[in-house]
Design a protein around this motif. Structure first.
Motif, PDB file in Angstrom:
ATOM      1  N   ASN A 166      43.767  39.947  43.702  1.00 56.52           N
ATOM      2  CA  ASN A 166      45.035  40.663  43.756  1.00 56.52           C
ATOM      3  C   ASN A 166      45.432  40.966  42.319  1.00 56.52           C
ATOM      4  OD1 ASN A 166      46.938  41.548  45.827  1.00 56.52           O
ATOM      5  ND2 ASN A 166      48.475  40.342  44.716  1.00 56.52           N
ATOM      6  N   GLY A 167      45.481  42.255  41.996  1.00 48.86           N
ATOM      7  CA  GLY A 167      45.780  42.647  40.629  1.00 48.86           C
ATOM      8  C   GLY A 167      45.912  44.153  40.537  1.00 48.86           C
ATOM      9  N   PHE A 168      46.090  44.650  39.324  1.00 43.84           N
ATOM     10  CA  PHE A 168      46.267  46.092  39.154  1.00 43.84           C
ATOM     11  C   PHE A 168      44.931  46.823  39.268  1.00 43.84           C
ATOM     12  CE2 PHE A 168      50.510  45.253  37.788  1.00 43.84           C
ATOM     13  CZ  PHE A 168      51.188  46.417  38.101  1.00 43.84           C
ATOM     14  N   TYR A 169      44.923  47.840  40.109  1.00 41.39           N
ATOM     15  CA  TYR A 169      43.772  48.728  40.255  1.00 41.39           C
ATOM     16  C   TYR A 169      44.300  50.116  40.606  1.00 41.39           C
ATOM     17  CZ  TYR A 169      39.870  51.180  42.446  1.00 41.39           C
ATOM     18  OH  TYR A 169      38.936  52.130  42.782  1.00 41.39           O
ATOM     19  N   ASN A 170      43.884  51.105  39.812  1.00 41.35           N
ATOM     20  CA  ASN A 170      44.233  52.497  40.090  1.00 41.35           C
ATOM     21  C   ASN A 170      45.748  52.690  40.239  1.00 41.35           C
ATOM     22  OD1 ASN A 170      43.623  55.179  40.439  1.00 41.35           O
ATOM     23  ND2 ASN A 170      43.206  54.992  42.631  1.00 41.35           N
ATOM     24  N   TYR A 171      46.486  52.226  39.231  1.00 41.30           N
ATOM     25  CA  TYR A 171      47.923  52.448  39.078  1.00 41.30           C
ATOM     26  C   TYR A 171      48.811  51.558  39.952  1.00 41.30           C
ATOM     27  CZ  TYR A 171      46.474  56.671  36.623  1.00 41.30           C
ATOM     28  OH  TYR A 171      45.888  57.549  35.742  1.00 41.30           O
ATOM     29  N   THR A 172      48.250  50.670  40.746  1.00 41.57           N
ATOM     30  CA  THR A 172      49.123  49.911  41.629  1.00 41.57           C
ATOM     31  C   THR A 172      48.621  48.492  41.822  1.00 41.57           C
ATOM     32  OG1 THR A 172      50.286  50.022  43.757  1.00 41.57           O
ATOM     33  CG2 THR A 172      47.938  50.512  43.786  1.00 41.57           C
ATOM     34  N   MET A 173      49.534  47.599  42.160  1.00 41.73           N
ATOM     35  CA  MET A 173      49.189  46.224  42.485  1.00 41.73           C
ATOM     36  C   MET A 173      48.475  46.233  43.830  1.00 41.73           C
ATOM     37  SD  MET A 173      49.755  43.300  40.931  1.00 41.73           S
ATOM     38  CE  MET A 173      49.502  41.569  41.294  1.00 41.73           C
ATOM     39  N   SER A 174      47.184  45.890  43.822  1.00 46.71           N
ATOM     40  CA  SER A 174      46.353  46.022  45.016  1.00 46.71           C
ATOM     41  C   SER A 174      45.533  44.759  45.245  1.00 46.71           C
ATOM     42  CB  SER A 174      45.393  47.211  44.884  1.00 46.71           C
ATOM     43  OG  SER A 174      46.100  48.421  44.704  1.00 46.71           O
ATOM     44  N   MET A 175      45.132  44.571  46.492  1.00 48.65           N
ATOM     45  CA  MET A 175      44.177  43.528  46.845  1.00 48.65           C
ATOM     46  C   MET A 175      42.823  44.210  47.020  1.00 48.65           C
ATOM     47  SD  MET A 175      44.517  40.651  49.813  1.00 48.65           S
ATOM     48  CE  MET A 175      43.154  39.536  50.215  1.00 48.65           C
ATOM     49  N   VAL A 176      41.865  43.804  46.193  1.00 48.66           N
ATOM     50  CA  VAL A 176      40.586  44.508  46.097  1.00 48.66           C
ATOM     51  C   VAL A 176      39.452  43.588  46.539  1.00 48.66           C
ATOM     52  CG1 VAL A 176      38.978  45.658  44.521  1.00 48.66           C
ATOM     53  CG2 VAL A 176      41.452  45.941  44.208  1.00 48.66           C
ATOM     54  N   PHE A 177      38.551  44.118  47.377  1.00 43.53           N
ATOM     55  CA  PHE A 177      37.373  43.385  47.844  1.00 43.53           C
ATOM     56  C   PHE A 177      36.132  43.978  47.186  1.00 43.53           C
ATOM     57  CE2 PHE A 177      40.602  43.062  51.072  1.00 43.53           C
ATOM     58  CZ  PHE A 177      40.531  41.744  51.499  1.00 43.53           C
ATOM     59  N   THR A 178      35.217  43.114  46.725  1.00 42.70           N
ATOM     60  CA  THR A 178      34.036  43.588  46.026  1.00 42.70           C
ATOM     61  C   THR A 178      32.900  42.588  46.179  1.00 42.70           C
ATOM     62  OG1 THR A 178      33.124  44.149  43.839  1.00 42.70           O
ATOM     63  CG2 THR A 178      34.890  42.538  43.892  1.00 42.70           C
ATOM     64  N   ASP A 179      31.658  43.092  46.121  1.00 38.42           N
ATOM     65  CA  ASP A 179      30.500  42.197  46.121  1.00 38.42           C
ATOM     66  C   ASP A 179      30.047  41.858  44.702  1.00 38.42           C
ATOM     67  OD1 ASP A 179      29.312  44.548  45.275  1.00 38.42           O
ATOM     68  OD2 ASP A 179      28.147  44.845  47.113  1.00 38.42           O
ATOM     69  N   LEU A 180      30.762  42.367  43.699  1.00 35.55           N
ATOM     70  CA  LEU A 180      30.478  42.134  42.280  1.00 35.55           C
ATOM     71  C   LEU A 180      29.089  42.627  41.869  1.00 35.55           C
ATOM     72  CD1 LEU A 180      32.052  38.659  41.357  1.00 35.55           C
ATOM     73  CD2 LEU A 180      32.877  40.941  40.803  1.00 35.55           C
ATOM     74  N   ASN A 181      28.604  43.631  42.541  1.00 32.74           N
ATOM     75  CA  ASN A 181      27.307  44.203  42.180  1.00 32.74           C
ATOM     76  C   ASN A 181      27.433  45.459  41.328  1.00 32.74           C
ATOM     77  OD1 ASN A 181      25.715  42.250  43.396  1.00 32.74           O
ATOM     78  ND2 ASN A 181      25.755  43.277  45.386  1.00 32.74           N
ATOM     79  N   GLY A 182      28.638  45.751  40.880  1.00 32.95           N
ATOM     80  CA  GLY A 182      28.829  46.868  39.965  1.00 32.95           C
ATOM     81  C   GLY A 182      29.025  48.212  40.614  1.00 32.95           C
ATOM     82  N   SER A 183      29.157  48.228  41.927  1.00 30.96           N
ATOM     83  CA  SER A 183      29.282  49.512  42.626  1.00 30.96           C
ATOM     84  C   SER A 183      30.732  49.873  42.938  1.00 30.96           C
ATOM     85  CB  SER A 183      28.482  49.471  43.927  1.00 30.96           C
ATOM     86  OG  SER A 183      28.901  48.388  44.743  1.00 30.96           O
ATOM     87  N   GLY A 184      31.672  49.136  42.367  1.00 33.95           N
ATOM     88  CA  GLY A 184      33.079  49.438  42.623  1.00 33.95           C
ATOM     89  C   GLY A 184      33.600  48.695  43.834  1.00 33.95           C
ATOM     90  N   THR A 197      39.526  49.798  36.750  1.00 33.06           N
ATOM     91  CA  THR A 197      40.545  50.446  35.936  1.00 33.06           C
ATOM     92  C   THR A 197      41.943  50.259  36.519  1.00 33.06           C
ATOM     93  OG1 THR A 197      41.281  52.535  34.982  1.00 33.06           O
ATOM     94  CG2 THR A 197      40.209  52.662  37.139  1.00 33.06           C
ATOM     95  N   ILE A 198      42.907  50.043  35.628  1.00 36.79           N
ATOM     96  CA  ILE A 198      44.296  49.980  36.090  1.00 36.79           C
ATOM     97  C   ILE A 198      44.911  51.373  36.112  1.00 36.79           C
ATOM     98  CG2 ILE A 198      44.541  47.657  35.129  1.00 36.79           C
ATOM     99  CD1 ILE A 198      46.434  48.962  32.999  1.00 36.79           C
ATOM    100  N   GLY A 199      44.246  52.356  35.508  1.00 36.68           N
ATOM    101  CA  GLY A 199      44.790  53.698  35.382  1.00 36.68           C
ATOM    102  C   GLY A 199      45.245  53.941  33.956  1.00 36.68           C
ATOM    103  N   ALA A 200      45.450  55.187  33.622  1.00 45.50           N
ATOM    104  CA  ALA A 200      45.791  55.566  32.257  1.00 45.50           C
ATOM    105  C   ALA A 200      47.295  55.559  32.042  1.00 45.50           C
ATOM    106  CB  ALA A 200      45.230  56.959  31.955  1.00 45.50           C
ATOM    107  N   GLY A 201      47.694  55.304  30.794  1.00 44.42           N
ATOM    108  CA  GLY A 201      49.107  55.393  30.432  1.00 44.42           C
ATOM    109  C   GLY A 201      49.729  54.041  30.177  1.00 44.42           C
ATOM    110  N   SER A 202      50.636  53.992  29.208  1.00 42.21           N
ATOM    111  CA  SER A 202      51.280  52.733  28.827  1.00 42.21           C
ATOM    112  C   SER A 202      52.203  52.202  29.913  1.00 42.21           C
ATOM    113  CB  SER A 202      52.059  52.920  27.529  1.00 42.21           C
ATOM    114  OG  SER A 202      53.058  53.935  27.685  1.00 42.21           O
ATOM    115  N   ASP A 203      52.738  53.099  30.736  1.00 42.81           N
ATOM    116  CA  ASP A 203      53.647  52.655  31.794  1.00 42.81           C
ATOM    117  C   ASP A 203      52.934  51.768  32.810  1.00 42.81           C
ATOM    118  OD1 ASP A 203      55.655  54.048  30.612  1.00 42.81           O
ATOM    119  OD2 ASP A 203      55.610  55.744  32.002  1.00 42.81           O
ATOM    120  N   VAL A 204      51.630  52.009  33.018  1.00 44.12           N
ATOM    121  CA  VAL A 204      50.872  51.204  33.967  1.00 44.12           C
ATOM    122  C   VAL A 204      50.673  49.793  33.427  1.00 44.12           C
ATOM    123  CG1 VAL A 204      48.735  51.056  35.291  1.00 44.12           C
ATOM    124  CG2 VAL A 204      49.685  53.285  34.719  1.00 44.12           C
ATOM    125  N   GLU A 205      50.429  49.683  32.139  1.00 40.88           N
ATOM    126  CA  GLU A 205      50.156  48.393  31.521  1.00 40.88           C
ATOM    127  C   GLU A 205      51.421  47.559  31.310  1.00 40.88           C
ATOM    128  OE1 GLU A 205      47.379  46.894  27.857  1.00 40.88           O
ATOM    129  OE2 GLU A 205      48.990  48.317  27.372  1.00 40.88           O
TER     130      GLU A 205
END
Length: 395
Positions: free
Chosen positions: A220-238, A184-192
């Motif tokens: 590197n992209g929007f996550y939880n209202y901010t431009m963030s670098m996110v690491f994931t195993d892509l197994n659906g656990s966040g 999620t990028i977060g709620a609200g039009s200002d985030v998008e």
């Protein structure tokens, strides 16, 4: 039909002293080319460059079009001397995303979206005649970045406008999605709003990218209202780990793993730029990009775009940073694996130059593409070829 502006330069003082001539053959080891167009009002935005099997080059770019909020797709093919061979204005596809992927068997792929339904498409290019083959990526829209993974797949970052999610997917070369996870990028039009302005090129161009380190993927992209670098195993656990930025005002601008839990990074923060060529990164848990101090580089333009790649120079793995200076030049900084600055080189003279990407060539040189504002009015694509000797002299 495209025309060429050929610029000769002395290899010892690249671009500091140059002559202009008409269609004069140049050595393939070292040259600068600027590609003009018969329509003076045309505007081209280079994105990436790769060398072809015949030692020529394919440049992926975008072009301004009048009847769309998005840019169109533009492709340019040159020979090994940088001479124009062919170009293509691809109809029906818009917003080519960063990333021209070259496979080990010399196939070339990029991603763009359908002009009507905005669906992401994987597009293969023939290096011979620029013919294209499209594969619709079912369920994915608004592509942001394409990269190769450590396995025989592609990493695609996209945006789901309906659910307001950043989506990271692995995709095979026939266009099938093999793994996918939404954040999620977060709620609200200002985030998008910054994301939409990025797509329409009416605001800041944000540093969207993807990669892989060990058994984790990152984006590197929007996550939880901010431009963030996110690491994931892509197994659906966040997310497994997050490096938070500051909305769209700060964050990571480029990142490349260099081994042993270290990355070569750059970050931006309210216009300032910092280079971290040997940074310990925790891929688990939550950290902040502002905690990564780094070396400030005040010569760079505010919130500068940065390209980081590893090249081999004199049998050493060298980290190259490319970016844009406030004086209208492109700069290359070379660091060793310990993060020590070994040398720098500047490109550009008179007209403003900005870098889009670079690639190592088969002869040990570099090919660099970007844009130059000719006479301060016409945005044109340039291609610089550095010889192996010039690259060696970087350090």
């Amino acid at each position: 039909m495209i025309t060429r502006i050929t610029i000769l330069f002395l290899t010892t003082i690249l671009l500091a002293s140059c002559d202009i001539s008409e269609n004069e053959a140049l050595p393939k080891a070292s040259f600068l080319k600027i590609y003009d167009d018969k329509n003076f009002e045309s505007s081209f935005i280079p994105i990436d460059v790769k060398q072809t099997a015949d030692e020529g080059y394919i440049i992926l770019g975008a072009r301004r079009i009048e009847d769309s909020d998005f840019t169109g797709v533009y492709l340019l093919k040159t020979d090994n001397k940088g001479e124009f061979v062919a170009d293509l204005r691809l109809e029906g596809m818009v917003h080519p995303a960063p990333g021209l992927v070259k496979t080990t068997d010399n196939r070339f792929f990029f991603t763009a979206m359908n002009e009507v339904n905005l669906q992401a498409n994987l597009i293969e290019i023939s290096s011979n005649d620029l013919a294209t083959t499209n594969s619709a990526l079912g369920g994915l829209q608004y592509p942001l970045s394409l990269n190769s993974s450590n396995s025989d797949e592609l990493l695609l970052l996209s945006y789901d406008n309906a659910s307001k999610n950043t989506v990271l997917s692995t995709v095979n070369f026939t266009g099938d999605t093999t793994k996918s996870e939404s954040f999620t990028i977060g709620a609200g039009s200002d985030v998008e709003a910054p994301i939409i302005k990025h797509f329409t090129r009416t605001g800041k161009q944000l540093p969207f990218f993807t990669g892989q380190v060990d058994n984790l993927y990152f984006f590197n992209g929007f996550y939880n209202y901010t431009m963030s670098m996110v690491f994931t195993d892509l197994n659906g656990s966040g997310p497994d780990g997050v490096i938070q930025g500051q909305q769209d005002d700060g964050g990571i601008s480029a990142a490349m793993p260099i081994g042993n839990s270290k990355f070569a990074l750059s970050r931006f923060n309210f216009g300032d730029n910092y280079i971290l060529p040997n940074q310990d990164v925790s891929v688990l848990g939550e950290t902040s990009s502002t905690d990564m101090i780094g070396n400030p580089f005040p010569e760079l333009v505010p919130d500068a775009p940065v390209i980081i790649k590893t090249v081999t120079i004199n049998q050493q793995d060298i980290t190259l940073y490319a970016s844009n200076t406030k004086s209208g030049q492109v700069v290359l900084h070379a660091f060793n694996q310990n993060g020590e600055l070994l040398g720098s080189k500047y490109f550009g003279y008179a007209d403003p130059y900005t870098v889009a990407s670079f690639t190592e060539t088969e002869d040990g040189g570099l090919a660099i593409t970007g844009s130059v504002s000719v006479a301060g009015r016409f945005n044109r694509i340039f291609l610089i070829k550095m010889s192996k000797e010039e690259v060696d002299n970087l350090i």
